[in-house]
Design an enzyme around this catalytic site. Structure first.
Site, PDB file in Angstrom:
ATOM      1  N   SER A  54       0.862  -1.179   0.000  1.00 12.02           N
ATOM      2  CA  SER A  54       0.000   0.000   0.000  1.00 12.02           C
ATOM      3  C   SER A  54       0.904   1.235   0.000  1.00 12.02           C
ATOM      4  CB  SER A  54      -0.897   0.009   1.242  1.00 12.02           C
ATOM      5  OG  SER A  54      -0.093   0.193   2.397  1.00 12.02           O
ATOM      6  N   GLU A  66     -10.255  -0.952 -10.413  1.00 13.30           N
ATOM      7  CA  GLU A  66     -11.306  -1.274  -9.441  1.00 13.30           C
ATOM      8  C   GLU A  66     -12.629  -0.603  -9.782  1.00 13.30           C
ATOM      9  OE1 GLU A  66     -10.351  -1.174  -5.285  1.00 13.30           O
ATOM     10  OE2 GLU A  66     -12.399  -0.707  -4.706  1.00 13.30           O
ATOM     11  N   HIS A 122     -10.634  -8.635  -2.832  1.00 15.55           N
ATOM     12  CA  HIS A 122      -9.952  -7.926  -1.739  1.00 15.55           C
ATOM     13  C   HIS A 122     -10.569  -8.373  -0.417  1.00 15.55           C
ATOM     14  CE1 HIS A 122      -7.535  -4.686  -3.760  1.00 15.55           C
ATOM     15  NE2 HIS A 122      -8.134  -5.253  -4.778  1.00 15.55           N
ATOM     16  N   GLY A 123      -9.926  -7.982   0.682  1.00 11.90           N
ATOM     17  CA  GLY A 123     -10.492  -8.293   1.996  1.00 11.90           C
ATOM     18  C   GLY A 123     -10.538  -9.785   2.279  1.00 11.90           C
ATOM     19  N   VAL A 141      -4.670 -10.679   0.996  1.00  6.08           N
ATOM     20  CA  VAL A 141      -4.680 -10.940   2.435  1.00  6.08           C
ATOM     21  C   VAL A 141      -3.683 -10.006   3.109  1.00  6.08           C
ATOM     22  CG1 VAL A 141      -4.197 -12.659   4.224  1.00  6.08           C
ATOM     23  CG2 VAL A 141      -5.233 -13.383   2.057  1.00  6.08           C
ATOM     24  N   ASP A 172      -0.749  -1.672  -4.133  1.00  9.43           N
ATOM     25  CA  ASP A 172      -2.111  -1.980  -3.690  1.00  9.43           C
ATOM     26  C   ASP A 172      -2.905  -0.680  -3.505  1.00  9.43           C
ATOM     27  OD1 ASP A 172      -4.181  -3.620  -2.763  1.00  9.43           O
ATOM     28  OD2 ASP A 172      -3.490  -3.512  -0.670  1.00  9.43           O
ATOM     29  N   HIS A 173      -4.072  -0.573  -4.112  1.00  4.96           N
ATOM     30  CA  HIS A 173      -4.929   0.616  -4.006  1.00  4.96           C
ATOM     31  C   HIS A 173      -4.166   1.911  -4.294  1.00  4.96           C
ATOM     32  CE1 HIS A 173      -8.493  -1.441  -2.636  1.00  4.96           C
ATOM     33  NE2 HIS A 173      -7.718  -2.168  -1.861  1.00  4.96           N
TER      34      HIS A 173
END
Ligand code: 13P
Length: 293
Positions: A49, A135, A207-208, A230, A84-85
């Protein structure tokens, strides 16, 4: 070997298994995940991230660390270093810093703006050989104590964004980051089926991944989820193992503590081993063991 994630996820999609994205926070996490992937002969994606990258000293530090560890540890399985994101600016920086894959999370923009920015980043990423994840349908989660239900992505929007040439797509189906609330309703498999159909075989990303029951994970993989993220699970086991070590008095700085259990190499070892065990458990569940050619 550092590679982009396109081929490993295409193979996973065709073979009906998923590749785990495990987020990294420091050198110990990176080493634990790489060694486990190598032991299990599994492809793996290291997720970073923007916050974690900042914590580690910046995107260039992360890229240099991961490349050097991959080489020095003699890792032979395919490893992707993935943002990530990512923000629009962060994604551009990672392309320059030596990442092999990026996610642009434009889900909070109006759809047209998400499309325009994703299009630009698809071209930039592909020019340099990186894979790119987009996304649609924001992933919920707990922020400042407020838990939001995960959004369910619109299949028509998924189809439009998939047609831009993105390599894999994060589509919300009720999944959220962090620990799931006790009244969580579960994944929306009807939505997943519609999204899979609309996007025509593009690998989808769940995700999640922490806290979703195993049977729902298997069902999601069967219906097109080829990458599962994860993070919280590894944080939880790392924290617990470290807490247990300290609670047992092993880090106490007493004169008769011959073993010098406060040495960070010892203090962080139980957490390191706990991450290895958790990653192994997930790779077995996702079906990626033995899938590194
Ligand atoms: P968890 O922290 O819930 O495992 O989610 C990780 C994730 O989706 C990173 O993008």
């Amino acid at each position: 070997m550092l590679v982009n994630a396109t081929r490993m996820l295409k193979k996973a999609h065709e073979g009906h298994y998923a590749v785990g994205q495990f987020n990294i926070n420091n050198l110990e996490w990176t080493k634990a995940i790489l060694l486990t992937a190598e032991e299990l002969k599994s492809p793996v994606i290291l997720g970073v991230s923007e916050g974690a990258a900042k914590y580690m000293g910046g995107f260039e530090v992360v890229a240099a660390m991961v490349k050097a560890l991959d080489h020095s540890l003699g890792i032979t399985v395919p490893v992707a270093l993935h943002l990530d994101h990512g923000t629009y600016e962060g994604a551009k920086k990672c392309i320059e810093a030596g990442f092999t894959s990026i996610m642009f999370d434009g889900s909070h923009f109006p759809f047209e703006e998400n499309l325009a920015k994703t299009t630009e980043l698809v071209n930039l990423a592909h020019d340099k050989g990186l894979s790119i994840e987009a996304e649609v349908g924001a992933i919920g989660g707990t922020e400042d104590g407020v838990t939001a239900d995960g959004e369910v992505a619109d299949p028509a929007e998924c189809k439009t964004i998939a047609s831009l040439g993105v390599d894999f797509l994060a589509a919300g189906i009720g999944n959220i980051h962090g620990i799931y609330p006790t009244d969580w309703k579960g994944l929306h498999f009807d939505a997943l089926e519609a999204i899979s159909k609309a996007t025509g075989g593009i690998p989808l990303v769940l995700h999640g991944g922490t806290g979703i029951p195993d049977d729902q994970i298997r069902h999601a993989i069967k219906d097109g989820m080829s990458k599962i993220n994860v993070n919280t699970d590894c944080q939880l086991v790392f924290a617990q193992a470290t807490i247990d070590y300290c609670a047992a008095g092993k880090a106490n700085p007493t004169a008769d503590n011959e073993s010098k259990g406060y040495d960070p190499r010892k203090l962080l070892k139980p957490g390191f081993l706990a991450i290895q065990a958790k990653v192994k458990e997930k790779m077995e569940l996702f079906g990626s063991v033995g899938k590194a050619e």
